[in-house]
Scaffold this motif. Structure first.
Motif, PDB file in Angstrom:
ATOM      1  N   ARG A   1       0.032 -23.427  28.626  1.00  0.00           N
ATOM      2  CA  ARG A   1      -0.713 -24.958  28.100  1.00  0.00           C
ATOM      3  C   ARG A   1      -0.114 -26.011  28.719  1.00  0.00           C
ATOM      4  NH1 ARG A   1       4.396 -26.076  23.725  1.00  0.00           N
ATOM      5  NH2 ARG A   1       5.775 -24.451  25.896  1.00  0.00           N
ATOM      6  N   THR A   2       0.044 -25.877  29.828  1.00  0.00           N
ATOM      7  CA  THR A   2       0.207 -27.070  31.183  1.00  0.00           C
ATOM      8  C   THR A   2      -1.284 -26.794  32.323  1.00  0.00           C
ATOM      9  OG1 THR A   2       1.278 -25.985  32.806  1.00  0.00           O
ATOM     10  CG2 THR A   2       2.144 -27.258  31.158  1.00  0.00           C
TER      11      THR A   2
ATOM     12  N   SER B   1      -4.834 -27.427  32.542  1.00  0.00           N
ATOM     13  CA  SER B   1      -5.289 -28.886  32.380  1.00  0.00           C
ATOM     14  C   SER B   1      -4.693 -29.594  33.870  1.00  0.00           C
ATOM     15  CB  SER B   1      -5.318 -29.675  31.586  1.00  0.00           C
ATOM     16  OG  SER B   1      -4.063 -30.123  31.246  1.00  0.00           O
ATOM     17  N   SER B   2      -3.278 -28.983  34.395  1.00  0.00           N
ATOM     18  CA  SER B   2      -2.873 -30.075  35.604  1.00  0.00           C
ATOM     19  C   SER B   2      -2.383 -29.813  37.208  1.00  0.00           C
ATOM     20  CB  SER B   2      -1.375 -30.604  35.182  1.00  0.00           C
ATOM     21  OG  SER B   2      -0.862 -29.338  34.994  1.00  0.00           O
ATOM     22  N   TYR B   3      -3.397 -28.419  36.736  1.00  0.00           N
ATOM     23  CA  TYR B   3      -3.714 -27.324  37.826  1.00  0.00           C
ATOM     24  C   TYR B   3      -5.234 -27.704  38.522  1.00  0.00           C
ATOM     25  CZ  TYR B   3       0.611 -25.095  37.044  1.00  0.00           C
ATOM     26  OH  TYR B   3       1.531 -24.768  37.158  1.00  0.00           O
TER      27      TYR B   3
ATOM     28  N   TRP C   1      -7.946 -31.177  38.979  1.00  0.00           N
ATOM     29  CA  TRP C   1      -7.576 -31.289  37.530  1.00  0.00           C
ATOM     30  C   TRP C   1      -8.295 -31.693  36.333  1.00  0.00           C
ATOM     31  CZ3 TRP C   1      -5.985 -35.370  34.819  1.00  0.00           C
ATOM     32  CH2 TRP C   1      -5.585 -36.476  35.594  1.00  0.00           C
TER      33      TRP C   1
ATOM     34  N   ASN D   1      -9.945 -24.453  28.502  1.00  0.00           N
ATOM     35  CA  ASN D   1      -9.520 -23.838  29.599  1.00  0.00           C
ATOM     36  C   ASN D   1     -10.310 -22.947  30.803  1.00  0.00           C
ATOM     37  OD1 ASN D   1      -6.549 -24.797  28.773  1.00  0.00           O
ATOM     38  ND2 ASN D   1      -5.625 -23.240  28.338  1.00  0.00           N
TER      39      ASN D   1
ATOM     40  N   LYS E   1      -0.520 -26.829  41.812  1.00  0.00           N
ATOM     41  CA  LYS E   1      -0.485 -27.969  41.654  1.00  0.00           C
ATOM     42  C   LYS E   1      -1.001 -28.618  42.708  1.00  0.00           C
ATOM     43  CE  LYS E   1       2.277 -27.947  37.610  1.00  0.00           C
ATOM     44  NZ  LYS E   1       1.453 -28.872  37.062  1.00  0.00           N
TER      45      LYS E   1
END
Length: 122
Positions: free
Chosen positions: A27-28, A30-32, A53, A77, A100
């Motif tokens: 689910r995360t 998009s932050s990578y 991101w 995704n 990250k």
């Protein structure tokens, strides 16, 4: 946790094009930052391209600038690598990776896919 699956590799003649896809779960996602690396036989894995991101920043190795384009669709995704004007020296297994932060050092990217083979004939 992010899981990555590459697709789109294949055999193409020099001068041709391929589009690689990197589908991610998590689910995360998009932050990578997502990057593409490649490894040719007998050589070390090398950086190819990466995208932030937000897709506001992209990074390319000098060897692919002007020929390859990285993009992402966070709603799906998925990250893409459009490869044009392919050369025999682009032959390699292509991997996508997630981190990250943007780092050139491949050993510091924590998440990797299994890779997809690209072969360019002369």
């Amino acid at each position: 946790q992010v899981q990555l699956v590459e697709s789109g590799g294949g055999l193409v003649q020099a001068g041709g094009s391929l589009r690689l896809s990197c589908a991610a779960s998590g689910r995360t996602f998009s932050s990578y930052i997502v990057g593409w690396f490649r490894q040719a036989p007998g050589k070390e894995r090398e950086f190819v391209a990466a995208i932030s991101w937000s897709a506001g920043s992209t990074y390319y190795a000098d060897s692919v600038k002007g020929r390859f384009t990285i993009s992402r669709d966070n709603a799906k995704n998925t990250v893409y690598l459009q490869m044009n004007s392919l050369k025999p020296e682009d032959t390699a297994v292509y991997y996508c990776a997630a981190s990250k932060v943007f780092i050139m050092d491949r050993t510091l990217w924590p998440y990797w896919g299994q890779g997809t083979q690209v072969a360019v004939s002369s």
